[in-house]
Write a protein that holds these residues in place. Structure first.
Motif, PDB file in Angstrom:
ATOM      1  N   ILE A 124       0.832  -1.205   0.000  1.00 56.54           N
ATOM      2  CA  ILE A 124       0.000   0.000   0.000  1.00 56.54           C
ATOM      3  C   ILE A 124       0.870   1.259   0.000  1.00 56.54           C
TER       4      ILE A 124
ATOM      5  N   ARG B  28       0.728   4.475  -2.494  1.00 54.85           N
ATOM      6  CA  ARG B  28       0.470   5.844  -2.014  1.00 54.85           C
ATOM      7  C   ARG B  28       1.614   6.786  -2.398  1.00 54.85           C
TER       8      ARG B  28
ATOM      9  N   GLN C 236      -6.519   5.007  -3.245  1.00 55.88           N
ATOM     10  CA  GLN C 236      -7.287   3.860  -2.758  1.00 55.88           C
ATOM     11  C   GLN C 236      -7.306   2.713  -3.753  1.00 55.88           C
ATOM     12  N   ALA C 237      -7.585   1.521  -3.238  1.00 54.99           N
ATOM     13  CA  ALA C 237      -7.596   0.334  -4.093  1.00 54.99           C
ATOM     14  C   ALA C 237      -8.756   0.421  -5.072  1.00 54.99           C
TER      15      ALA C 237
ATOM     16  N   GLU D 242      -3.320   3.192   8.134  1.00 56.07           N
ATOM     17  CA  GLU D 242      -2.916   3.126   6.722  1.00 56.07           C
ATOM     18  C   GLU D 242      -3.917   2.316   5.897  1.00 56.07           C
ATOM     19  N   PHE D 243      -4.435   1.265   6.474  1.00 55.71           N
ATOM     20  CA  PHE D 243      -5.461   0.479   5.758  1.00 55.71           C
ATOM     21  C   PHE D 243      -6.705   1.331   5.520  1.00 55.71           C
TER      22      PHE D 243
ATOM     23  N   PHE E  13      -6.578   4.137   3.091  1.00 59.98           N
ATOM     24  CA  PHE E  13      -6.514   3.651   1.713  1.00 59.98           C
ATOM     25  C   PHE E  13      -7.875   3.074   1.277  1.00 59.98           C
TER      26      PHE E  13
ATOM     27  N   THR F 185      -3.576  -7.721  -1.751  1.00 61.31           N
ATOM     28  CA  THR F 185      -3.483  -6.264  -1.684  1.00 61.31           C
ATOM     29  C   THR F 185      -3.068  -5.686  -3.042  1.00 61.31           C
TER      30      THR F 185
ATOM     31  N   ILE G 220      -5.375  -3.288  -5.459  1.00 63.82           N
ATOM     32  CA  ILE G 220      -4.944  -1.974  -5.938  1.00 63.82           C
ATOM     33  C   ILE G 220      -5.127  -1.893  -7.450  1.00 63.82           C
TER      34      ILE G 220
END
Ligand code: MIC
Ligand code: SF4
Length: 771
Positions: A374, A378, A384-385, A410-411, A414, A473, A477
């Protein structure tokens, strides 16, 4: 000596059993005359009830005394209901109950937890009362998922635990023999009896080299799943060894052991390593590590020339990153091959939802690796995904630690939604929000372990794949299941220049763990206070019902029995007793029995075009052979029972694969099933059928599956005087009047035959208790 003083866990006074095990090991060596023991044999044999009775002849059963028992809420209800019938005042070994399966994922951790506490109050209250009454530890809703809690608090190298959940082997990551069982098996141990396990064969997995690039421990087991298939591990313990072992973290090894369940292995385990020592220390158990250090050479590693029934050689450096699925965890696709696989199978390439965490993959290492991906996105302005993104922390300890360290933020920054510390979407406890996507064929990718049809969201259009959390992840993304981070690029949000993701970087362990809300755990209450604790089961409850011991079948039930359903292809416990919304009724046998075999695919039978047409498109609709009417599977079963006709289920390969849920055996028993006849069984389900008094039979010749027709009448010849040696023959009268004789096999020993004759194992215990 310090060995004797070290308690089993931070919550138990019982000491570690190492002294006892060392003494037993010497006896075992003397008895068997062997200096070439595998680690699994050392741990198993130092837990046998009687070394003098120990035999390693094929086909024997081990009689074992495990160190502890763990139960999760969806299976504990039945286990406790059975324990109540045993009439005993408290459990004979340390045990815990974990509230993790009944929490519905909808909006995020907090509102979902509030809702769960309201809707499940009756069940949580029942389980916490049982914990107080019988002296068990109680991990309330929000504390985390059973296997993560066991790893953090209870697992220790060389120990033995059984759990009423198929992923109990997760604790093999700390060198424990950890086996998933049905509730009735757990009740035996809780009641102080031996636990019976068919002597497993030991398969060595020799690891060399080191994982490279995006490959993670998850990929190692996805690779093995492809190699072994969902039944290739049946009857085996997978024992890892070799220098490659030293490169893995304890939590990585737990992931590998967790998913040994997906190849049918009895359990998996690793020898004691430096990473286990680090994990024990980080989780407040340095004293256990110190004790393990002392006994490691003798007890916690295989003998130098250990003898394995078979060996798999694996160079970790050759393991690619995988995306396994859809519909089966052994359907292994290397990530690099996904573009071709999507094209060949007409799978959509768009990824709708990515989900990480669960009991399988929510370690600090997993989550830091996911966050490292992530961060790279960023840094390139991606905010964001593209896919929806969910995170299920495995425990309150993990959640609180990643909150403290900023990962949680952070999750969420995002666009990730952090769910409750619970199973949630892994077991269909998921109100998926993107309902439009679900109307057509759509892909989701999870870092969970199972991906059977409809498991996560109940939707037949969903193709579910499993991968490592960092790969999930990356794909979330990119918004594509075909995204291969080693060759494909993402676009910088500002410059629009393509960039490539670097390999994920994680941190094995935090400097210290944060414990979070410790009030979620309730320890055993003092012995003197237990007797006064009372259950209060409302007879009108839809969710809890006291069990009535089953009565033996009359001999007529085995004559001219009807075939309820001839299941074709994969028939997992998710097909026999689906989870999701049905988890509500796990403590009420009569109610949950209405889901029996409702997701199983009935074979195209030769009883008329109508049924052919119907069964092809629909599950849970069967012809009642007595009336010709089409009804739901359980209704047909009930009709046969009311007409005093026994019935059988016919099944295919690895029947009953997946969960340990004994509802998959209790429901057919309740509705009058006398036998389940299949090409092959999954271990836990076969055991569950025996316990409940249903005959599990396999075709002596698997091709005979085709000779037995769905509209046959079946007489089970040989059942009248059943012994371990009896050769049972199915005398099948076909609809056209012709007769076929089909030989079948059983694996019942004398004790198990006594269960069948008594009605069920519990009926027998209750009778013995009363006498
Ligand atoms: C699963 O992963 O299928 C479950 C839900 O954890 C089951 C237990 C259950 O059905 O309650 C399991 O693995 O045994
Ligand atoms: Fe829960 Fe899923 Fe793990 Fe089973 S596999 S214990 S449902 S998180």
């Amino acid at each position: 000596t310090p060995l004797l003083q070290t308690p089993l866990s931070l919550y138990d006074q019982t000491p570690l059993p190492y002294e006892r095990q060392l003494a037993k090991l010497a006896q075992v060596r003397a008895k068997l005359g062997r200096q070439d023991l595998t680690l699994a044999e050392k741990v198993l044999f130092t837990h046998v009830a009687d070394v003098e009775a120990l035999s390693t002849a094929p086909g024997t059963y081990l009689q074992l005394f495990p160190d502890r028992v763990a139960m999760q809420d969806a299976t504990a209800q039945m286990a406790v209901l059975q324990f109540i019938n045993s009439g005993l005042p408290q459990t004979a070994v340390p045990a815990t109950v974990h509230c993790d399966h009944l929490i519905d994922a909808k909006c995020g951790a907090q509102p979902d937890m509030e809702a769960a506490k309201r809707t499940n109050a009756e069940v949580y209250d029942f389980l916490s009362t049982a914990a107080r009454k019988y002296g068990m530890g109680f991990w309330g809703p929000g504390s985390g998922i059973i296997h993560q809690i066991v790893l953090e608090n209870y697992a220790f190298p060389g120990g033995m635990i059984i759990g009423t959940d198929s992923h109990t082997p997760n604790a093999g990551g700390l060198g424990m023999i950890a086996v998933g069982v049905g509730g009735a098996d757990a009740v035996d141990v809780l009641a102080g009896f031996e636990w019976e396990l068919p002597l497993p064969k030991i398969c060595g997995v020799h690891l060399t080299g080191r994982l490279q690039g995006w490959a993670s421990p998850k990929d190692l087991i996805l690779h093995l799943a492809k190699l072994l298939t969902v039944k290739g591990g049946t009857g085996y313990v997978l024992e890892y060894y070799g220098e490659g072992v030293e490169t893995l973290s304890a939590t990585g090894m737990a992931t590998i052991c967790n998913m040994g369940a997906e190849v049918g292995a009895t359990c998996s385990l690793f020898p004691y390593t430096a990473s286990m020592r680090r994990y024990l220390a980080a989780t407040g158990r340095s004293s256990i590590a110190a004790a393990a250090d002392q006994v490691a050479d003798q007890l916690l590693r295989a003998d130098a020339n250990a003898h394995y029934a078979k060996v798999i050689e694996l160079d970790l450096a050759t393991v690619p990153a995988y995306l396994n699925g859809p519909h089966s965890p052994d359907r292994g696709n290397a990530v690099a091959t996904m573009k071709a696989a999507c094209a060949a199978n007409n799978w959509p390439t768009k990824l709708s939802v990515g989900l990480i965490g669960s009991c399988t993959n929510s370690s600090y290492e997993d989550l830091t690796r996911a966050v490292s991906v992530i961060r790279q996105a960023r840094a390139h302005g991606i905010t964001q995904a593209k896919a929806h993104f969910y995170i299920s922390p495995g425990s309150e300890r993990i959640r609180a630690t990643i909150e403290r360290d900023g990962l949680l933020r952070e999750f969420t920054e995002f666009g990730g939604v952090v769910l409750a510390n619970a199973c949630g979407p892994c077991i269909g406890q998921w109100k998926r929000q993107d309902v439009e996507e679900m109307k057509q064929l759509n892909c989701i990718v999870t870092s969970f372990n199972r991906n059977f049809e409809k498991r996560n969201d109940g939707c037949p259009n969903t193709l579910a794949f499993v991968a490592s959390p960092e790969m999930v992840t990356a794909m979330a993304i990119a918004g594509q299941v075909t995204f291969d981070p080693t060759t494909d690029t993402l676009e910088d949000a500002h410059t629009h220049a393509p960039f490539q993701l670097a390999c994920p970087q994680g941190q094995e362990l935090p400097a210290t763990f944060e414990l979070g809300d410790t009030s979620l755990y309730q320890g055993p209450i003092p012995t003197a206070e237990r007797a006064a604790v009372q259950f209060n089961i409302n007879p009108a409850s839809a969710r809890l019902q006291l069990l009535v011991p089953f009565q033996p079948y009359p001999q007529e039930a085995y004559r001219e029995a009807l075939v309820l359903i001839k299941a074709q292809g994969k028939c997992t416990t998710d097909h026999i007793s689906p989870a999701g919304p049905w988890l509500t009724y796990r403590g009420h046998l009569n109610n949950i029995a209405q889901n029996m075999l409702s997701a199983a695919k009935g074979v195209d039978v030769q009883v008329g075009a109508t049924q052919n047409a119907l069964t092809k498109t629909k599950v849970n609709l069967l012809k009642n052979h007595l009336t010709g009417q089409f009804q739901e599977v359980w209704q047909v079963a009930k009709a046969y029972q009311e007409a005093h006709r026994g019935w059988v289920v016919v099944g295919d390969e690895n029947y009953g694969e997946g969960s340990s849920r004994e509802h998959a055996a209790l429901e057919p028993r309740l509705l009058g099933c006398v036998a389940v006849v299949v090409r092959s069984f999954a271990r836990i389900h076969e055991g569950n059928l025996k316990k409940q008094g249903v005959l599990p039979l396999t075709f002596a010749n698997p091709a005979d599956y085709d000779r037995l027709q769905a509209d046959d009448k079946v007489t089970l010849r040989g059942v009248e005087h059943l012994t371990p040696e009896t050769q049972i023959v199915l005398v099948c009268t076909h609809a056209n009047g012709t007769v076929d004789e089909i030989p079948v096999r059983h694996t019942l020993n004398a004790t198990q035959i006594a269960w069948i004759n008594a009605g069920s194992a519990l009926t027998l215990i209750a009778a013995e208790q009363a006498a």
